[in-house]
Design an enzyme around this catalytic site. Sequence first.
Site, PDB file in Angstrom:
ATOM      1  N   GLY A   1       5.563   3.473   0.068  1.00 56.38           N
ATOM      2  CA  GLY A   1       6.282   4.074  -0.839  1.00 56.38           C
ATOM      3  C   GLY A   1       5.202   4.128  -2.126  1.00 56.38           C
TER       4      GLY A   1
ATOM      5  N   SER B   1       1.053  -1.116   0.072  1.00 56.17           N
ATOM      6  CA  SER B   1       0.052   0.014  -0.050  1.00 56.17           C
ATOM      7  C   SER B   1       1.046   1.331  -0.145  1.00 56.17           C
ATOM      8  CB  SER B   1      -0.876  -0.012   1.223  1.00 56.17           C
ATOM      9  OG  SER B   1      -0.107   0.305   2.390  1.00 56.17           O
ATOM     10  N   LYS B   2       0.192   2.300  -0.202  1.00 67.45           N
ATOM     11  CA  LYS B   2       0.908   3.490  -0.291  1.00 67.45           C
ATOM     12  C   LYS B   2       2.000   3.842   0.952  1.00 67.45           C
ATOM     13  CE  LYS B   2      -1.688   6.671  -2.920  1.00 67.45           C
ATOM     14  NZ  LYS B   2      -3.095   6.125  -2.947  1.00 67.45           N
ATOM     15  N   ARG B   3       1.806   3.353   2.036  1.00 68.98           N
ATOM     16  CA  ARG B   3       2.627   3.678   3.043  1.00 68.98           C
ATOM     17  C   ARG B   3       3.958   2.858   2.957  1.00 68.98           C
ATOM     18  NH1 ARG B   3       2.494  -0.708   7.086  1.00 68.98           N
ATOM     19  NH2 ARG B   3       0.829  -1.868   6.594  1.00 68.98           N
TER      20      ARG B   3
END
Length: 483
Positions: free
Chosen positions: A254, A250-252
Site C-alpha cells: 500500500g 514496499s509499494k505492494r
Amino acid sequence: MTRVRFAPSPTGYLHVGNARTALFNYLFARKTGGQFILRIEDTDKERSKPEYETALIEDLKWLGTEWDEGPDIGGACGPYRQTERMDTYREYAEKLLLEGKVYRCYCTREELEERNASAKAQGRSLGYDGRCRKLSAADVSRCESEGRPSVLRFAMPDHTIKVNDLIRGEVVFEGDTISDFVIIKSDGMPTFHFAVVMDDYLMRVTHVIRGDDHLSNTPKHIALCEALGAEIPQYAHMAMTLGPDRARLSKRHGATSVRAFQENGYLAEAFFNYMALLGWGSSDDQEIFSKAELIREFSLERCNKSSAVFDHNKLLWMNGLYIRKTPPSILTGLALPFLKQHGLISDSPSPETLALCEKTITLEQEKIKTLLDVPERIGFFIREPVYDPKAVEKHLNEKGKTTLKLMLTVLEGLPTFSTYAVEMAVREFCEKNACKTGDVFHPLRVAVSGTTKGPGLFEMLEVLGKDTVVKRIKTAISYQPSV
Ligand code: GLU
C-alpha cells in the site's frame, strides 16, 4: 553539542522508512539540545532530480521535523548539497593519495568481472583483489601514458573494526574481509562512502542514526575516518520497517510515501506519533504522545533491535483519535484542500460556506477517520444530495413518499426549525399516526441526504434549514429513478 543529520537522496518521494530515520534524528537532536542537519545526497546524477529535493523538503516540513541547517536555510557547514561540495571531496582524496592511504586503480570493469568469476570458480572470496595496490611507479606511468581511466580506491586496513552501536551494542568486523573500495569514480564523482564520511566529518556530526541496511558500510566509514584523522561519530543503526508479511516495506503493502499518507487524509501529528512508535517505545507502553512528550521521552536506548512492522490499521485508528481531538475550526482548515479537490468549495470559499463546513464537520467529527472522509460525509450539506439507488429503493418507494407528503405539511408549518422543535414535531406525528419511527426517519433522511448513513437526523435537518429541507423533500417525492 550533539549534531545529527538526515541525508536523503533526492531520487523519489520521501519513503516511510526514511521519514522514520529523519524523525528519530530530529527527536534525538531536540532531546539533547543539539542540532539537526538536512543534507541532500545528490551524487547519483542520473536519478537525482531537483523536484524530488523540493518534494522532500515539503514532506519533511509537513511531518514537522524542522532542521537547523540545510540547503534551503544554509548554515555554518554548508553547502548542504553534495554536488556543491565536489572540490572538497577532490582535495581530501588528493591528500589521502599523497599519504598512500588511497591508490589509483586502473582495472577495467571487464578485468574485474573476469577475476571475480575465476575467484568464484575456485571458491575464493569475491571483491577487489588489491592488484593495483602493488603497482610500481613505472606501472602507474605506463597506465597513465596509455590513457587508461582510473578510480581512487581506499586501502582498507586489515585490523579489527569495532562498531559500538548505540542500539545494537558492539558489532565486530574484520578489516581483512572487506576489500578495498572506490572513493572517487573514474568520472571524478565521489562514491557514497567517501561523500558521507567527508560530510559527517566536516559538518561535525557527532551521531549517525540511520537504517541498519547501512551497518555493513560502517566499518568502511570508520576506517575512512581513521585515515582522515577524523573523530569517529557514534553510530545507531535502526532496525528496518517491514510490512505485515514481514517483508521489507514496499509499494505492494500500500502507500509507502509520506506524500501518499498526506494525500490520503492523515494528520501530520498522528503520522508523527505513529512513526515514532515504529521501533521505539516508552517504558510504560503509552502510545499517544504529543511532539513535546516524544522529545522529552525519546532515547536511543529504547529503540528496538528487531524490525518494526508497519500497521496501516493502527495508523488509521490513531488518525481517527487525533481527528476527534482536533478543534473543529482547525479540522475544517485541514479539510479544505480535500473539499476543494472534490469540487465542493471554490478556491476562496465565502465565510458562510466556511461556517457551514465547520458546523457539519463538527456533526461528523466522531466518525471521521481521515480527511478524505470529509467530502463524502458533508457533501450533501453543500450541494444537492446524490441518491444512493439502494436507499431510494428501500425508502423512497410509494409508502415512503406518502409519509414524506404528510411530513412536508408538518415541517412547513413549523414556526421554528431547531433540532428540538423538529424532533418534537416528527415524534408527535409518529404517535398520532401510529407509525413506527423508522418508517418516518428513514425516508426523511434519504430525502435530504440521499443515503441512509450520516449524522443525527434532527441535527442534520436544523443545519440544512427549513427551506432546503422542504425543497429536498419535494424533489424526493417526485423523484423517479432512471431504469
Ligand atoms: N543517502 C543515504 C541513504 O539515503 C544516507 C545514508 C546515511 O545516513 O549515512 O541511505
